[in-house]
Design a protein around this motif. Structure first.
Motif, PDB file in Angstrom:
ATOM      1  N   PHE A 126      56.024  70.821   6.701  1.00 43.91           N
ATOM      2  CA  PHE A 126      55.750  69.993   7.873  1.00 43.91           C
ATOM      3  C   PHE A 126      54.950  68.753   7.470  1.00 43.91           C
ATOM      4  O   PHE A 126      55.259  67.636   7.892  1.00 43.91           O
ATOM      5  CB  PHE A 126      55.007  70.821   8.921  1.00 43.91           C
ATOM      6  N   ALA A 127      53.953  68.929   6.631  1.00 48.43           N
ATOM      7  CA  ALA A 127      53.143  67.800   6.154  1.00 48.43           C
ATOM      8  C   ALA A 127      54.003  66.796   5.390  1.00 48.43           C
ATOM      9  O   ALA A 127      53.871  65.584   5.578  1.00 48.43           O
ATOM     10  CB  ALA A 127      52.006  68.305   5.271  1.00 48.43           C
ATOM     11  N   ARG A 128      54.897  67.302   4.567  1.00 46.31           N
ATOM     12  CA  ARG A 128      55.792  66.405   3.814  1.00 46.31           C
ATOM     13  C   ARG A 128      56.709  65.614   4.740  1.00 46.31           C
ATOM     14  O   ARG A 128      56.927  64.420   4.538  1.00 46.31           O
ATOM     15  CB  ARG A 128      56.629  67.199   2.815  1.00 46.31           C
ATOM     16  N   ARG A 129      57.233  66.290   5.739  1.00 46.06           N
ATOM     17  CA  ARG A 129      58.114  65.600   6.688  1.00 46.06           C
ATOM     18  C   ARG A 129      57.364  64.493   7.420  1.00 46.06           C
ATOM     19  O   ARG A 129      57.898  63.395   7.612  1.00 46.06           O
ATOM     20  CB  ARG A 129      58.704  66.588   7.687  1.00 46.06           C
ATOM     21  N   LEU A 130      56.142  64.777   7.852  1.00 42.92           N
ATOM     22  CA  LEU A 130      55.338  63.750   8.510  1.00 42.92           C
ATOM     23  C   LEU A 130      55.088  62.585   7.574  1.00 42.92           C
ATOM     24  O   LEU A 130      55.218  61.411   7.964  1.00 42.92           O
ATOM     25  CB  LEU A 130      53.995  64.327   8.979  1.00 42.92           C
ATOM     26  N   ALA A 131      54.717  62.887   6.341  1.00 43.55           N
ATOM     27  CA  ALA A 131      54.418  61.837   5.356  1.00 43.55           C
ATOM     28  C   ALA A 131      55.646  60.979   5.071  1.00 43.55           C
ATOM     29  O   ALA A 131      55.531  59.742   4.960  1.00 43.55           O
ATOM     30  CB  ALA A 131      53.892  62.455   4.072  1.00 43.55           C
ATOM     31  N   GLU A 132      56.797  61.598   4.949  1.00 46.49           N
ATOM     32  CA  GLU A 132      58.012  60.848   4.653  1.00 46.49           C
ATOM     33  C   GLU A 132      58.435  59.954   5.828  1.00 46.49           C
ATOM     34  O   GLU A 132      58.930  58.851   5.634  1.00 46.49           O
ATOM     35  CB  GLU A 132      59.142  61.817   4.289  1.00 46.49           C
ATOM     36  N   GLU A 133      58.240  60.440   7.041  1.00 45.97           N
ATOM     37  CA  GLU A 133      58.690  59.710   8.222  1.00 45.97           C
ATOM     38  C   GLU A 133      57.709  58.641   8.675  1.00 45.97           C
ATOM     39  O   GLU A 133      58.090  57.602   9.174  1.00 45.97           O
ATOM     40  CB  GLU A 133      58.949  60.695   9.374  1.00 45.97           C
ATOM     41  N   PHE A 134      56.411  58.885   8.476  1.00 51.07           N
ATOM     42  CA  PHE A 134      55.406  57.959   8.969  1.00 51.07           C
ATOM     43  C   PHE A 134      54.527  57.450   7.846  1.00 51.07           C
ATOM     44  O   PHE A 134      53.696  56.677   7.958  1.00 51.07           O
ATOM     45  CB  PHE A 134      54.557  58.618  10.054  1.00 51.07           C
TER      46      PHE A 134
END
Length: 67
Positions: A59-67
């Motif tokens: 989840f943290a990676r997805r947030l970092a990649e998107e934002f």
């Protein structure tokens, strides 16, 4: 004792997520849109924000990649 440490970490992550979501909201990006963009159910995002679900590495990676 390890459980207590995990709980404190989850609450800290939840607080940081809430602050992050507030910043995005001020930019016109809703919590529902954040969930859609990182490909998680809106309820999951809400649960992580409320510290009732774990803040996972994925989840943290997805947030970092998107934002």
């Amino acid at each position: 004792m390890a459980h207590e440490s995990q709980t404190n970490r989850s609450e800290g992550n939840a607080g940081r997520l809430a602050e992050f979501l507030d910043r995005l909201k001020s930019q016109g990006i809703s919590q529902r849109e954040v969930a859609a963009r990182v490909k998680v159910p809106a309820q999951y995002l809400s649960d992580v924000k409320g510290a009732s679900r774990s803040f996972t590495e994925l989840f943290a990676r997805r947030l970092a990649e998107e934002f």
